[in-house]
Write an enzyme that holds these catalytic residues in place. Structure first.
Site, short mmCIF file in Angstrom:
data_model
loop_
_atom_site.label_atom_id
_atom_site.label_comp_id
_atom_site.label_asym_id
_atom_site.label_seq_id
_atom_site.Cartn_x
_atom_site.Cartn_y
_atom_site.Cartn_z
N LYS A 14 0.86 -1.14 -0.08
CA LYS A 14 -0.12 -0.11 0.15
C LYS A 14 0.85 1.36 -0.08
O LYS A 14 0.58 2.50 -0.98
CB LYS A 14 -0.84 0.08 1.31
CG LYS A 14 -1.96 -0.91 1.25
CD LYS A 14 -2.76 -0.51 2.67
CE LYS A 14 -2.08 -0.44 3.83
NZ LYS A 14 -1.79 -1.47 4.64
N ARG A 89 -8.99 2.20 9.55
CA ARG A 89 -8.66 0.78 10.08
C ARG A 89 -9.62 0.16 10.75
O ARG A 89 -9.31 -0.85 10.96
CB ARG A 89 -7.26 1.20 11.03
CG ARG A 89 -6.18 1.21 10.28
CD ARG A 89 -5.55 -0.10 9.52
NE ARG A 89 -4.00 -0.24 10.15
CZ ARG A 89 -3.04 0.39 9.97
NH1 ARG A 89 -2.91 1.51 9.23
NH2 ARG A 89 -1.90 -0.15 10.24
N ARG A 128 11.43 -6.60 5.42
CA ARG A 128 11.45 -5.10 5.46
C ARG A 128 12.28 -4.73 6.59
O ARG A 128 12.94 -3.55 6.48
CB ARG A 128 10.01 -4.67 5.43
CG ARG A 128 9.80 -3.20 5.10
CD ARG A 128 8.35 -2.76 4.72
NE ARG A 128 7.79 -2.94 6.26
CZ ARG A 128 6.14 -2.60 6.46
NH1 ARG A 128 5.56 -2.33 5.32
NH2 ARG A 128 5.66 -2.83 7.37
N ARG A 130 11.37 -3.09 9.65
CA ARG A 130 10.96 -2.04 10.35
C ARG A 130 11.05 -2.41 11.79
O ARG A 130 10.83 -3.66 12.03
CB ARG A 130 9.66 -1.41 9.88
CG ARG A 130 9.15 0.02 9.80
CD ARG A 130 7.94 0.36 8.93
NE ARG A 130 6.94 -0.27 9.70
CZ ARG A 130 5.88 0.05 9.26
NH1 ARG A 130 5.56 0.54 8.00
NH2 ARG A 130 4.74 -0.58 9.83
N ARG A 141 -0.18 -7.96 13.98
CA ARG A 141 -0.83 -6.96 13.19
C ARG A 141 -1.80 -7.51 11.97
O ARG A 141 -2.87 -6.93 11.84
CB ARG A 141 0.40 -6.14 12.32
CG ARG A 141 0.78 -5.07 13.32
CD ARG A 141 2.15 -4.36 12.82
NE ARG A 141 2.34 -4.17 11.62
CZ ARG A 141 3.48 -4.25 10.86
NH1 ARG A 141 4.64 -4.48 11.69
NH2 ARG A 141 3.72 -4.01 9.47
P1 AMP Z 1 1.21 1.18 9.01
O1 AMP Z 1 2.25 2.19 8.64
O2 AMP Z 1 -0.08 1.74 8.31
O3 AMP Z 1 1.29 -0.18 8.86
O4 AMP Z 1 0.83 1.62 10.51
C1 AMP Z 1 1.87 1.43 11.40
C2 AMP Z 1 1.22 1.41 12.76
O5 AMP Z 1 0.57 2.57 13.26
C3 AMP Z 1 -0.11 0.45 12.90
O6 AMP Z 1 0.30 -1.00 13.57
C4 AMP Z 1 -0.73 1.12 14.00
O7 AMP Z 1 -0.36 0.83 15.27
C5 AMP Z 1 -0.73 2.47 13.91
N1 AMP Z 1 -1.70 2.97 13.00
C6 AMP Z 1 -1.48 3.43 11.73
N2 AMP Z 1 -2.73 3.79 11.19
C7 AMP Z 1 -3.64 3.81 12.18
C8 AMP Z 1 -5.02 4.03 12.20
N3 AMP Z 1 -5.77 4.65 11.24
N4 AMP Z 1 -5.63 3.86 13.39
C9 AMP Z 1 -5.02 3.35 14.45
N5 AMP Z 1 -3.62 2.83 14.32
C10 AMP Z 1 -2.93 3.16 13.16
#
Ligand code: AMP
Length: 188
Positions: A14, A89, A128, A130, A141
């Site tokens: 994404k 989310r 990756r 991270r 996750r």
């Molecule tokens: P991502 O980079 O989108 O994979 O997000 C990394 C982490 O950020 C996730 O595992 C959540 O802990 C937090 N996160 C990102 N976007 C959201 C969201 N819309 N609502 C809640 N937590 C979020």
């Protein structure tokens, strides 16, 4: 005018696809994950509150994220369009987004569902590297995605807003399919 939501499990590609498509369309790529990571790095109040959730692969509480998204969508650079990556989310975030878009008299063109099987995802994320890409956190996750985020596939499908793209293909093919989709939406 392009307004898209990117949906899909962690590691579906994404971020990469949304970033390059947004660049091509000259609109902001709004990634709540990026915003949160930068808040953590800067140790802002938001970052301090969000960090523990992120480290465990849990969603941060809605109250930390909703106003932030509303403010971001209201910025001048988002007038010509936007791509949302990682938001909404869960269903309550999706309801909130509906209200915000209504307030702004905007609609989202479509929701792109990047579909990738679980086995592929775990392998990709382990590569990756991270901070939240350790195997136990990855599995959590994915679990959180299945329970809280995947119901949005049905939510948007019922509204006939969902477009599924097979994310388990070469990066350039996914990019090409996304461009075709955007062209199709623009012609409407
Ligand atoms: P991502 O980079 O989108 O994979 O997000 C990394 C982490 O950020 C996730 O595992 C959540 O802990 C937090 N996160 C990102 N976007 C959201 C969201 N819309 N609502 C809640 N937590 C979020």
């Amino acid at each position: 005018m392009v307004r898209l939501i990117f949906l899909g499990p962690p590691g579906a590609g994404k971020g990469t696809q949304a970033y390059s498509l947004a660049g091509n369309c000259g609109i902001p790529h709004i990634s709540t994950g990026d915003i949160l990571r930068s808040a953590v790095t800067q140790q802002t109040e938001l970052g301090q509150k969000a960090q523990a959730y992120m480290d465990q692969g849990e969603l941060v509480p809605d109250q930390l994220i909703l106003d932030l998204v509303r403010d971001r969508l209201g910025q001048p650079d988002a007038v010509p369009g936007w791509i949302l990556d990682g938001f909404p989310r869960n269903v309550s975030q999706a309801d909130f987004l509906d209200r915000v878009l209504q307030e702004m008299s905007q609609t989202c063109d479509c929701v792109v569902n990047l579909d990738v099987p679980d086995e592929v995802i775990v392998g990709r994320l382990l590569n990756r590297g991270r901070k939240d890409d350790q195997e136990d956190v990855i599995r959590n996750r994915l679990e959180v995605y299945r329970k809280q985020t995947a119901p949005l596939i049905d939510f948007y499908e019922k509204r006939e807003q969902l477009e599924t793209i097979d994310g388990n293909q070469a990066l350039e093919i996914v990019t090409a399919e996304l461009h075709k989709l955007v062209d199709r939406k623009k012609q409407r």
